[in-house]
Design a protein around this motif. Structure first.
Motif, PDB file in Angstrom:
ATOM      1  N   ARG A  44       0.841  -1.194   0.000  1.00  0.00           N
ATOM      2  CA  ARG A  44       0.000   0.000   0.000  1.00  0.00           C
ATOM      3  C   ARG A  44       0.879   1.248   0.000  1.00  0.00           C
ATOM      4  O   ARG A  44       1.940   1.274   0.627  1.00  0.00           O
ATOM      5  CB  ARG A  44      -0.904   0.020   1.237  1.00  0.00           C
ATOM      6  CG  ARG A  44      -1.849   1.209   1.316  1.00  0.00           C
ATOM      7  CD  ARG A  44      -2.810   1.060   2.493  1.00  0.00           C
ATOM      8  NE  ARG A  44      -2.115   0.933   3.752  1.00  0.00           N
ATOM      9  CZ  ARG A  44      -2.307  -0.061   4.612  1.00  0.00           C
ATOM     10  NH1 ARG A  44      -3.164  -1.015   4.326  1.00  0.00           N
ATOM     11  NH2 ARG A  44      -1.647  -0.104   5.755  1.00  0.00           N
ATOM     12  N   GLU A  46       0.343   5.071   1.226  1.00  0.00           N
ATOM     13  CA  GLU A  46      -0.583   5.869   2.020  1.00  0.00           C
ATOM     14  C   GLU A  46       0.219   6.869   2.838  1.00  0.00           C
ATOM     15  O   GLU A  46       1.242   6.512   3.428  1.00  0.00           O
ATOM     16  CB  GLU A  46      -1.401   4.964   2.955  1.00  0.00           C
ATOM     17  CG  GLU A  46      -2.209   5.669   4.008  1.00  0.00           C
ATOM     18  CD  GLU A  46      -3.554   6.169   3.501  1.00  0.00           C
ATOM     19  OE1 GLU A  46      -4.310   6.742   4.292  1.00  0.00           O
ATOM     20  OE2 GLU A  46      -3.830   5.956   2.308  1.00  0.00           O
ATOM     21  N   ARG A  47      -0.197   8.140   2.836  1.00  0.00           N
ATOM     22  CA  ARG A  47       0.408   9.177   3.664  1.00  0.00           C
ATOM     23  C   ARG A  47       1.902   9.317   3.418  1.00  0.00           C
ATOM     24  O   ARG A  47       2.700   9.517   4.333  1.00  0.00           O
ATOM     25  CB  ARG A  47       0.139   8.912   5.140  1.00  0.00           C
ATOM     26  CG  ARG A  47      -1.339   8.825   5.485  1.00  0.00           C
ATOM     27  CD  ARG A  47      -1.571   8.418   6.907  1.00  0.00           C
ATOM     28  NE  ARG A  47      -1.255   9.508   7.819  1.00  0.00           N
ATOM     29  CZ  ARG A  47      -2.098  10.470   8.162  1.00  0.00           C
ATOM     30  NH1 ARG A  47      -3.325  10.473   7.676  1.00  0.00           N
ATOM     31  NH2 ARG A  47      -1.734  11.411   8.996  1.00  0.00           N
ATOM     32  N   TRP A 125      -1.969   7.347  -3.578  1.00  0.00           N
ATOM     33  CA  TRP A 125      -2.591   6.124  -3.048  1.00  0.00           C
ATOM     34  C   TRP A 125      -2.376   4.991  -4.028  1.00  0.00           C
ATOM     35  O   TRP A 125      -2.612   5.120  -5.229  1.00  0.00           O
ATOM     36  CB  TRP A 125      -4.091   6.330  -2.824  1.00  0.00           C
ATOM     37  CG  TRP A 125      -4.859   5.060  -2.593  1.00  0.00           C
ATOM     38  CD1 TRP A 125      -5.515   4.311  -3.538  1.00  0.00           C
ATOM     39  CD2 TRP A 125      -5.034   4.360  -1.361  1.00  0.00           C
ATOM     40  NE1 TRP A 125      -6.093   3.209  -2.950  1.00  0.00           N
ATOM     41  CE2 TRP A 125      -5.825   3.209  -1.621  1.00  0.00           C
ATOM     42  CE3 TRP A 125      -4.622   4.610  -0.050  1.00  0.00           C
ATOM     43  CZ2 TRP A 125      -6.175   2.311  -0.618  1.00  0.00           C
ATOM     44  CZ3 TRP A 125      -4.980   3.702   0.944  1.00  0.00           C
ATOM     45  CH2 TRP A 125      -5.748   2.586   0.655  1.00  0.00           C
ATOM     46  N   ALA A 127      -2.980   0.554  -3.932  1.00  0.00           N
ATOM     47  CA  ALA A 127      -3.326  -0.667  -3.200  1.00  0.00           C
ATOM     48  C   ALA A 127      -3.706  -1.744  -4.206  1.00  0.00           C
ATOM     49  O   ALA A 127      -4.334  -1.456  -5.227  1.00  0.00           O
ATOM     50  CB  ALA A 127      -4.491  -0.436  -2.227  1.00  0.00           C
ATOM     51  N   ARG A 136      -6.944  -2.846   3.005  1.00  0.00           N
ATOM     52  CA  ARG A 136      -7.407  -1.520   2.614  1.00  0.00           C
ATOM     53  C   ARG A 136      -7.794  -0.664   3.823  1.00  0.00           C
ATOM     54  O   ARG A 136      -8.417   0.378   3.666  1.00  0.00           O
ATOM     55  CB  ARG A 136      -8.610  -1.647   1.674  1.00  0.00           C
ATOM     56  CG  ARG A 136      -8.245  -2.237   0.332  1.00  0.00           C
ATOM     57  CD  ARG A 136      -9.444  -2.422  -0.577  1.00  0.00           C
ATOM     58  NE  ARG A 136      -9.004  -2.718  -1.931  1.00  0.00           N
ATOM     59  CZ  ARG A 136      -8.678  -1.803  -2.837  1.00  0.00           C
ATOM     60  NH1 ARG A 136      -8.798  -0.531  -2.540  1.00  0.00           N
ATOM     61  NH2 ARG A 136      -8.262  -2.150  -4.030  1.00  0.00           N
ATOM     62  N   VAL A 138      -6.485   1.297   7.339  1.00  0.00           N
ATOM     63  CA  VAL A 138      -5.408   1.833   8.176  1.00  0.00           C
ATOM     64  C   VAL A 138      -6.043   2.453   9.408  1.00  0.00           C
ATOM     65  O   VAL A 138      -7.190   2.908   9.383  1.00  0.00           O
ATOM     66  CB  VAL A 138      -4.561   2.876   7.424  1.00  0.00           C
ATOM     67  CG1 VAL A 138      -3.833   2.247   6.258  1.00  0.00           C
ATOM     68  CG2 VAL A 138      -5.423   4.036   6.932  1.00  0.00           C
ATOM     69  N   ARG A 165     -10.917   2.118   2.307  1.00  0.00           N
ATOM     70  CA  ARG A 165     -11.239   2.508   0.938  1.00  0.00           C
ATOM     71  C   ARG A 165     -11.657   1.266   0.156  1.00  0.00           C
ATOM     72  O   ARG A 165     -10.957   0.246   0.157  1.00  0.00           O
ATOM     73  CB  ARG A 165     -10.040   3.151   0.243  1.00  0.00           C
ATOM     74  CG  ARG A 165      -9.586   4.463   0.842  1.00  0.00           C
ATOM     75  CD  ARG A 165      -8.601   5.138  -0.090  1.00  0.00           C
ATOM     76  NE  ARG A 165      -8.039   6.343   0.486  1.00  0.00           N
ATOM     77  CZ  ARG A 165      -7.368   7.273  -0.206  1.00  0.00           C
ATOM     78  NH1 ARG A 165      -7.185   7.086  -1.510  1.00  0.00           N
ATOM     79  NH2 ARG A 165      -6.880   8.329   0.380  1.00  0.00           N
ATOM     80  N   HIS A 169     -11.836   2.895  -5.116  1.00  0.00           N
ATOM     81  CA  HIS A 169     -12.016   4.087  -4.284  1.00  0.00           C
ATOM     82  C   HIS A 169     -13.357   4.771  -4.564  1.00  0.00           C
ATOM     83  O   HIS A 169     -13.458   5.994  -4.585  1.00  0.00           O
ATOM     84  CB  HIS A 169     -10.868   5.090  -4.493  1.00  0.00           C
ATOM     85  CG  HIS A 169     -10.804   6.117  -3.408  1.00  0.00           C
ATOM     86  ND1 HIS A 169      -9.942   7.192  -3.466  1.00  0.00           N
ATOM     87  CD2 HIS A 169     -11.495   6.257  -2.253  1.00  0.00           C
ATOM     88  CE1 HIS A 169     -10.117   7.950  -2.396  1.00  0.00           C
ATOM     89  NE2 HIS A 169     -11.054   7.397  -1.633  1.00  0.00           N
ATOM     90  N   GLU A 172     -15.297   5.629   0.767  1.00  0.00           N
ATOM     91  CA  GLU A 172     -14.336   5.678   1.868  1.00  0.00           C
ATOM     92  C   GLU A 172     -15.119   5.778   3.172  1.00  0.00           C
ATOM     93  O   GLU A 172     -15.996   6.634   3.313  1.00  0.00           O
ATOM     94  CB  GLU A 172     -13.383   6.859   1.737  1.00  0.00           C
ATOM     95  CG  GLU A 172     -12.355   6.932   2.860  1.00  0.00           C
ATOM     96  CD  GLU A 172     -11.346   8.044   2.673  1.00  0.00           C
ATOM     97  OE1 GLU A 172     -10.487   8.222   3.563  1.00  0.00           O
ATOM     98  OE2 GLU A 172     -11.413   8.747   1.643  1.00  0.00           O
ATOM     99  N   ASN A 241       1.492  13.955  -0.938  1.00  0.00           N
ATOM    100  CA  ASN A 241       2.157  13.056  -0.018  1.00  0.00           C
ATOM    101  C   ASN A 241       2.678  13.773   1.211  1.00  0.00           C
ATOM    102  O   ASN A 241       3.442  13.203   2.005  1.00  0.00           O
ATOM    103  CB  ASN A 241       3.310  12.330  -0.733  1.00  0.00           C
ATOM    104  CG  ASN A 241       2.797  11.276  -1.687  1.00  0.00           C
ATOM    105  OD1 ASN A 241       2.157  10.326  -1.287  1.00  0.00           O
ATOM    106  ND2 ASN A 241       3.071  11.464  -2.975  1.00  0.00           N
TER     107      ASN A 241
END
Length: 351
Positions: A44, A46-47, A125, A127, A136, A138, A165, A169, A172, A241
């Protein structure tokens, strides 16, 4: 067949079928700015961090439970044969495998053909399509405790948050539960509990529709229970990001009962809220602020719900967090308290 040949053939088949051997021949590869090339499989993005499952980790990367966390800003190329969900900072979404035609750029091979070469920094993102609910999702859980021997005062806090998600997507879902308890010898014990659940339906152009449900109990405000349900629309103003900024607004129905009251009070409200998240690129610090204002339609009344958190990673998936919450009511019934401000320091774990 000679016994030795049969034994060798059996050993070969067992090794070929074992998870370790299959894991040693992965189909994905990521190259970082230091020149390291790591093979494994994408879990994944993410962030601003890429979770990459691998049998071995290169130097300088955090390793936990067979997965390393790679700072996305350091990624030079990524090759992935898996069928992936991909979202860009612009809000564009694609589904397909990924290749790197040149350093710093990626191409998504979709069912209708390859995309243009896209700068790595625009990916926010990723995944696998086949990833299940856990892959999916977090979230985090943290617990805080404080004690004063002079007054026999004890304070406990619990925060649980999770987001999911759906494939593509399209939806969410976000869940949160906050709990606070303060006890002191020979005095009343006070509690505050919030449960929040939002579902967002992704629309075109960074827009989304939102449905929300909340329950709340607040001892310092003498609120026994509040039940809120509503819906509206929102828009993602900034997405990268490093940060995310959302605005949303709509209508809600509010039913609440205070201490000593015989029945619920019902009212309609309009709400407007902002959610801002910031995560340090390549670092261990994150900050988040969520604020929502509710305006009554039946009488002059405004409410504010504010929650702010800053946290820093300690090791592995552990972190410490400092959180602040504020509940304000401009016109509570029967001149009850108007504000409840609280602060907590806690230790948590992310998943």
């Amino acid at each position: 067949m000679p016994r030795m040949s049969l034994r060798a053939l059996t050993l070969t088949l067992v090794m070929a079928a074992s998870p370790g051997t299959l894991h040693a021949q992965p189909g994905d590869a990521v190259e970082v700015a230091s020149g390291d090339r790591i093979t494994g499989s994408v879990s994944r993005l993410e962030r601003g961090r890429l979770a990459f499952r691998t049998a071995s980790a290169g130097p300088g990367h955090q390793r936990f439970a067979g997965t390393i966390s790679i700072v996305w800003a350091e990624v030079v190329s990524l090759t992935c044969s898996q069928h992936l969900d991909v979202e860009l900072a612009s809000g564009e979404r694609f589904a397909g495998s990924i290749s790197s035609p040149s350093p710093g750029r990626l191409v998504v091979q979709t069912a209708s053909g390859p995309t243009r070469p896209i700068p790595v920094a625009e990916f926010v993102w990723i995944a696998p399509i086949e990833a299940g609910f856990r892959g999916r999702t977090v979230g985090s859980v943290d617990l805080g405790v404080s004690y004063s021997s002079a007054e026999g005062a004890r304070t406990y806090t619990l925060r649980t948050e999770a987001s999911y998600r759906s494939p593509g997507h399209a939806y969410e879902a976000q869940f949160a539960f906050y709990s606070w308890l303060s006890a002191r010898d020979e005095t009343e014990t006070l509690t505050r509990n919030d449960f929040l659940f939002d579902v967002r339906r992704t629309l075109q152009g960074r827009w989304f529709a939102v449905a929300k449900f909340e329950t709340q109990q607040d001892g310092p405000l003498q609120l026994d229970v509040r039940i809120l349900a509503g819906g509206g629309v929102g828009r993602v103003l900034v997405q990268s990001n490093r940060t995310r900024l959302y605005l949303q607004g709509g209508l809600d129905y509010d039913a609440e009962r205070y201490e000593s009251a015989q029945s619920f009070e019902h009212s309609a409200e309009v709400f407007a809220g902002v959610d801002w998240d910031w995560f340090e690129s390549g670092g261990a610090v994150e900050a988040a602020v969520a604020a929502t204002t509710f305006i009554g339609l039946e009488r002059p009344r405004a409410r504010l719900e504010l929650d702010a958190t800053i946290r820093r990673d300690v090791f592995w998936r552990m972190y410490w967090a400092l959180s602040v919450h504020e509940g304000f009511d401009s016109d509570p019934p029967a001149d009850r308290p108007r504000s409840n401000l609280g602060m907590a320091l806690s230790l948590g774990w992310s998943f």
